[in-house]
Enzyme design. Structure first.
Site, short mmCIF file in Angstrom:
data_model
loop_
_atom_site.label_atom_id
_atom_site.label_comp_id
_atom_site.label_asym_id
_atom_site.label_seq_id
_atom_site.Cartn_x
_atom_site.Cartn_y
_atom_site.Cartn_z
N THR A 41 -1.97 6.35 3.71
CA THR A 41 -1.33 5.98 4.93
C THR A 41 0.22 5.38 4.52
OG1 THR A 41 -3.84 5.17 5.72
CG2 THR A 41 -1.80 4.40 7.21
N GLY A 42 0.34 4.87 3.40
CA GLY A 42 1.29 4.10 3.21
C GLY A 42 2.30 4.34 2.79
N LYS A 100 -12.06 -5.89 9.43
CA LYS A 100 -10.45 -5.38 9.90
C LYS A 100 -10.19 -6.64 10.90
CE LYS A 100 -9.93 -0.81 8.60
NZ LYS A 100 -8.71 -0.68 7.96
N GLY A 123 -0.42 4.52 -1.12
CA GLY A 123 -1.96 5.14 -0.96
C GLY A 123 -1.56 6.59 -0.07
N GLY A 148 1.00 -1.12 -0.24
CA GLY A 148 0.20 0.17 -0.23
C GLY A 148 1.08 1.37 0.42
N ALA A 149 2.22 1.17 -0.15
CA ALA A 149 2.79 2.06 -0.20
C ALA A 149 2.67 2.97 -1.65
CB ALA A 149 4.55 1.64 -0.50
N1 NAP Z 1 -8.37 7.46 10.16
C1 NAP Z 1 -8.12 8.32 9.20
O1 NAP Z 1 -8.66 8.86 9.05
C2 NAP Z 1 -8.21 7.25 7.95
C3 NAP Z 1 -8.95 7.41 7.06
C4 NAP Z 1 -9.34 7.14 5.12
C5 NAP Z 1 -8.52 6.05 5.85
N2 NAP Z 1 -7.69 5.10 7.33
C6 NAP Z 1 -7.68 4.02 7.09
O2 NAP Z 1 -6.10 4.07 6.49
C7 NAP Z 1 -6.41 1.84 5.87
C8 NAP Z 1 -5.83 2.53 4.30
O3 NAP Z 1 -6.32 3.64 3.26
P1 NAP Z 1 -5.79 4.81 2.45
O4 NAP Z 1 -7.13 5.58 2.20
O5 NAP Z 1 -4.46 5.26 2.79
O6 NAP Z 1 -5.38 3.86 1.43
P2 NAP Z 1 -5.42 4.45 -0.05
O7 NAP Z 1 -4.58 5.60 -0.15
O8 NAP Z 1 -7.18 4.24 -0.12
O9 NAP Z 1 -4.57 3.13 -0.96
C9 NAP Z 1 -4.56 1.73 -0.69
C10 NAP Z 1 -3.23 1.35 -1.16
O10 NAP Z 1 -3.91 -0.05 -1.22
C11 NAP Z 1 -3.32 -1.10 -2.63
N3 NAP Z 1 -3.29 -1.76 -2.83
C12 NAP Z 1 -5.16 -1.02 -2.96
N4 NAP Z 1 -5.63 -2.83 -3.86
C13 NAP Z 1 -4.45 -3.70 -3.74
C14 NAP Z 1 -4.94 -4.65 -4.01
N5 NAP Z 1 -5.21 -5.56 -4.99
N6 NAP Z 1 -3.15 -5.54 -4.24
C15 NAP Z 1 -2.04 -4.79 -3.76
N7 NAP Z 1 -2.51 -3.55 -3.15
C16 NAP Z 1 -3.65 -2.56 -3.80
C17 NAP Z 1 -3.60 0.78 -3.14
O11 NAP Z 1 -2.04 0.40 -4.60
P3 NAP Z 1 -2.45 0.69 -5.78
O12 NAP Z 1 -1.19 2.08 -6.36
O13 NAP Z 1 -2.10 -0.57 -6.75
O14 NAP Z 1 -3.55 1.13 -6.29
C18 NAP Z 1 -2.76 1.80 -2.98
O15 NAP Z 1 -1.24 1.73 -2.36
C19 NAP Z 1 -8.08 2.12 5.40
O16 NAP Z 1 -7.91 0.62 5.54
C20 NAP Z 1 -8.74 2.94 6.48
O17 NAP Z 1 -9.82 1.62 6.83
C21 NAP Z 1 -7.81 5.80 8.04
#
Ligand code: NAP
Length: 340
Positions: free
Chosen positions: A14-15, A124, A12, A9-10
């Protein structure tokens, strides 16, 4: 020898923060696990251009195949998107077989109990239970709400560029319940400390910079901007009624992802503003360790400093590089007439 970390997820939100935290920390040998279908994307190319090691593999590949890959890593961290929790399954089993010393599953949300409060949290939990059944060493890291999604917009529109939702002016359930907040950019700094720490093995940890109520946050924004926010109000009953309405539609049309996603902000608000789950005392009751107590020398960015950045025009909007999940969520909110 530096700990070898594989990060899913790097590219994304969080990543990327976690990647930055690992690199800034300097004591890790980090590799980004990218899906084969994404290797030619601008986001993955940007990682390569930064000199980040990447490894292309499908997380749903057979366990034996993933096991061979994971033998080369001490720590696996997953920051996969909010709707893909189930895709971590094979990775968990492979991590156990490969002898991975610590698995950090995709948590990174606000503190919330499992069992029907927040469906995303329950998805989760399924993975956490797989981990525990296998005796796989783990750490669960939750972060409260990001600064980047939790500041109100102001009438002049000068905060709009940085906000994922415009307008963002709703007070939920009276606005007097405090919530833990972390700047998205600090998640990685905390993670880099947590994964080196034997005290956090097989534990849950929460990170935070501030503990603030919505009313305090709106007052802070008004004070710093000199503007008066035109508040809208959503009661606990209205939040609960919207959840019931969305669940009815999901029952009729379970494959409707945009509508399913609208449960995320609604149930977040229920957990945070109505139930008050996102508070340190409740986190400790659930058994979490407090990252600020573990690392008193780590100074996180304050919410106030973030709001100052927003008002100075220097903040970066979350999901700027586009997120399919986020776009689907916005579509669902529009369809259902749901505001934040
Ligand atoms: N605390 C908060 O306020 C808050 C806010 C938002 C999210 N979150 C949590 O943070 C977590 C991460 O979310 P995010 O929004 O940071 O993520 P994001 O920006 O949507 O990024 C998702 C990452 O996952 C990868 N990915 C998705 N499907 C995949 C697959 N099938 N195989 C390999 N990689 C895959 C994507 O890669 P690609 O480049 O290939 O697409 C991307 O690197 C979530 O679980 C969410 O619950 C928390």
């Amino acid at each position: 020898m530096a700990q070898r970390v594989l990060l899913l997820g790097a590219t994304g939100q969080t990543g990327n923060s976690i990647l930055n935290g690992l690199l800034e920390n300097g004591s890790y040998d980090a590799t980004a696990l990218v899906r084969p279908s994404s290797t030619e994307t601008a986001r993955v190319k940007a990682l390569v251009d930064r000199g980040v090691k990447t490894l292309a593999a499908d997380v749903t590949a057979p366990v034996e195949q993933l096991t061979v890959i994971l033998r080369n890593f001490d720590v696996v961290i997953s920051a996969i998107d909010a709707v893909s929790m189930h895709l971590q399954r094979n990775l968990v089993v492979a991590a156990k077989q490969a002898g991975v010393k610590r698995f950090v599953p995709c948590a990174f949300i606000s503190v919330c109990p499992p069992g029907g409060v927040l469906d995303m949290r329950d998805e989760k939990e399924v993975i956490y239970q797989e981990i525990r059944k296998l005796h796989l060493p783990y750490t669960i890291i939750d972060v409260g709400v990001w600064h980047q999604v939790f500041f109100p917009t102001v009438p002049s529109g000068r905060a709009d560029y940085a906000s994922v939702f415009v307008p963002n002016t709703t007070i939920h359930a009276g606005g007097n319940t405090p919530t833990l907040l972390t700047d998205l950019r600090d998640i990685g700094r905390f993670v880099a400390r947590i994964i080196a720490d034997p005290r956090t093995l097989n534990q849950s940890v929460y990170t935070w910079s501030d503990l603030l109520t919505e009313n305090e946050i709106f007052a802070l924004m008004e004070d710093l901007s000199g503007e008066t926010i035109d508040r809208t109000y959503l009661s606990a009953e209205e939040i609960e009624a919207s959840i019931v309405r969305v669940k009815e539609i999901i029952r009729e049309d379970p494959g409707n992802l945009p509508v399913r996603l609208t449960l995320v902000p609604l149930q977040y608000n229920l957990s945070r503003a109505v139930r008050g789950d996102g508070r340190p005392e409740y986190a400790k009751y659930l058994g979490y360790l407090d990252a600020r107590e573990l690392y008193p020398d780590l100074e996180p960015r304050s919410f106030k400093s973030f709001v100052e950045e927003v008002l100075d025009g220097k903040a970066e909007r979350a999901y700027n590089n586009n997120s399919t999940v986020f776009e689907q969520l916005k579509k669902g909110m529009m369809e259902m007439g749901i505001t934040l």
